[in-house]
Design an enzyme around this catalytic site. Structure first.
Site, PDB file in Angstrom:
ATOM      1  N   ASP A  71      10.015  21.331  31.904  1.00 28.82           N
ATOM      2  CA  ASP A  71      11.172  20.578  31.444  1.00 28.82           C
ATOM      3  C   ASP A  71      10.762  19.173  31.011  1.00 28.82           C
ATOM      4  O   ASP A  71      10.490  18.317  31.848  1.00 28.82           O
ATOM      5  CB  ASP A  71      12.205  20.503  32.563  1.00 28.82           C
ATOM      6  CG  ASP A  71      13.481  19.797  32.150  1.00 28.82           C
ATOM      7  OD1 ASP A  71      13.669  19.564  30.946  1.00 28.82           O
ATOM      8  OD2 ASP A  71      14.286  19.472  33.052  1.00 28.82           O
ATOM      9  N   ASP A 111      13.575  17.997  24.431  1.00 27.37           N
ATOM     10  CA  ASP A 111      13.847  18.524  25.763  1.00 27.37           C
ATOM     11  C   ASP A 111      13.650  20.039  25.813  1.00 27.37           C
ATOM     12  O   ASP A 111      14.512  20.807  25.399  1.00 27.37           O
ATOM     13  CB  ASP A 111      15.281  18.162  26.154  1.00 27.37           C
ATOM     14  CG  ASP A 111      15.654  18.635  27.554  1.00 27.37           C
ATOM     15  OD1 ASP A 111      14.780  19.167  28.266  1.00 27.37           O
ATOM     16  OD2 ASP A 111      16.824  18.462  27.931  1.00 27.37           O
TER      17      ASP A 111
END
Length: 375
Positions: free
Chosen positions: A79, A263
């Site tokens: 992430d 992201d």
């Protein structure tokens, strides 16, 4: 569920930025744009070691790390939109069922920091536990005294038995819930990497997804298309977005304040709800429920966007823009651009886009590189 996931994460990480820096996260602190290919020093290309990644429903990608001594393997979501290492604790109950759990007492290198952590989403407490340091191995590199959280209660998205054991954040310390050094930065600080760079390829195809640590993998991308853009506000991997178009037309007119957060932990491309309305206003059959847009499955591929970074156009494929039918048998499909209230001129650039490019994250020079994938 999609909407709750990314809104919750950005509620938390933006609060962390304030706590860690003393200032609100702002879009106005922008660095000057680089010309195509211009960098401070060195080269982003190189070898490094790889971690093979697997995908779960084309909405998250995960790989393996080893923690402690003797080392124990855990699967973790990769992430770039958060900054912490989170695992479930042996004290975690039913919410951690089906996951491998971290037992600090079984590791000779663990240290209890005697610091509890609580991660709150809105007015609800979703996760809590204790912080430790331990040895964490990633792609053959060891991070010494790495801070991690061992959760006694688990966030619902990770409570599912088919989800990874935990999560590793690859953003900057400024958004850490622990106020601690992220895993990759610890590797940098330990001077174990040839280059302070990591790179990511995401794909639903077998053996096409990897996390490269300490370099990039030129066999996976076209080096002459590599486009470098500087991070404008350190915290997220936040860069300038030049243009967002549909079939060559600017359905959404961007200002010079348009900021993109790269992201891997978000499935969608996310923008302000008003921008989403503008994008879909001429799309026949498009409609939104809780900010998630659907388009008839037989035409959705016609409306995939093209994003421009550093002066280069990067199209989103019809296959990645289409996240699949709303439900089994539905003729409407979930579209890859959605809205999030309060986001302002931020854009979150998630996996819908990132599956179409090779992405290089340069921590040493705080910049991001995108390149076309090799076919």
């Amino acid at each position: 569920m999609y909407f709750l996931t990314f809104t919750s994460k950005y509620d938390v990480t933006s609060r962390n930025y304030v706590l860690n820096t003393g200032s609100p996260h702002s879009l106005s602190n922008r660095g000057p744009p680089y010309k195509l290919g211009e960098r401070s020093t060195g080269s982003l290309t190189g070898d490094g070691n790889s971690v093979s990644l697997k995908n779960q429903s084309a909405t998250l990608w995960y790989g393996s790390i080893a923690v402690g001594e003797p080392p124990e393997s855990f699967t973790v979501q990769i992430d770039t939109g958060s900054a912490d290492l989170l695992l479930s604790s042996v004290r975690c109950g039913i919410s951690c069922a089906g996951h491998r759990r971290y037992n600090a007492t079984s590791s000779s290198t663990s240290l209890d920091l005697s610091t509890p952590f609580v991660v709150k989403y809105g007015n609800r407490t979703e996760m809590g536990g204790d912080e430790y340091t331990d040895v964490v191995e990633l792609a053959g590199h060891k991070a010494i005294n790495q801070t991690l959280g061992a959760a006694d209660t688990y966030y619902p998205d990770f409570a599912a038995s088919n989800a990874p054991d935990g999560l590793v954040g690859f953003a900057f310390r400024e958004i850490s819930s622990y106020g601690a050094t992220p895993l990759f930065q610890t590797l940098v600080d330990n001077h174990v990497l040839r280059m302070n760079v990591f790179a990511i390829s995401l794909s639903t195809q077998k053996d096409k997804s990897e996390l490269r640590i300490g370099g990039s993998n030129p066999s996976m991308y076209e080096p002459d298309t590599l486009t470098i853009v500087p991070v404008t506000v350190k915290g997220y991997w936040q860069i300038q977005l030049d243009r967002f178009s549909q079939n060559g037309e600017d359905m959404i007119v961007l200002t010079d304040k348009a900021q993109a957060i790269v992201d891997t932990g978000t499935a969608f491309i996310v923008t302000d709800p008003e921008n989403a309305v503008k994008y879909y206003e001429n799309v026949e059959g498009a409609r939104a429920v809780d900010e998630i847009w659907t388009v008839p499955c037989d035409t959705i591929g016609l409306y995939a966007p093209t994003l421009t970074f550093g002066g280069r156009l990067f199209p989103v494929s019809s296959s990645t823009f289409n996240l699949g039918p709303v439900h089994e048998g539905s003729t409407d499909c979930i579209a890859g651009l959605t809205g999030m209230p309060g986001i302002g001129e931020h854009w979150i650039i998630g996996d819908v886009f990132l599956q179409n490019v090779y992405t290089i994250f340069d921590v040493g020079n705080t910049e991001v590189g995108f390149a076309n994938l090799k076919l």
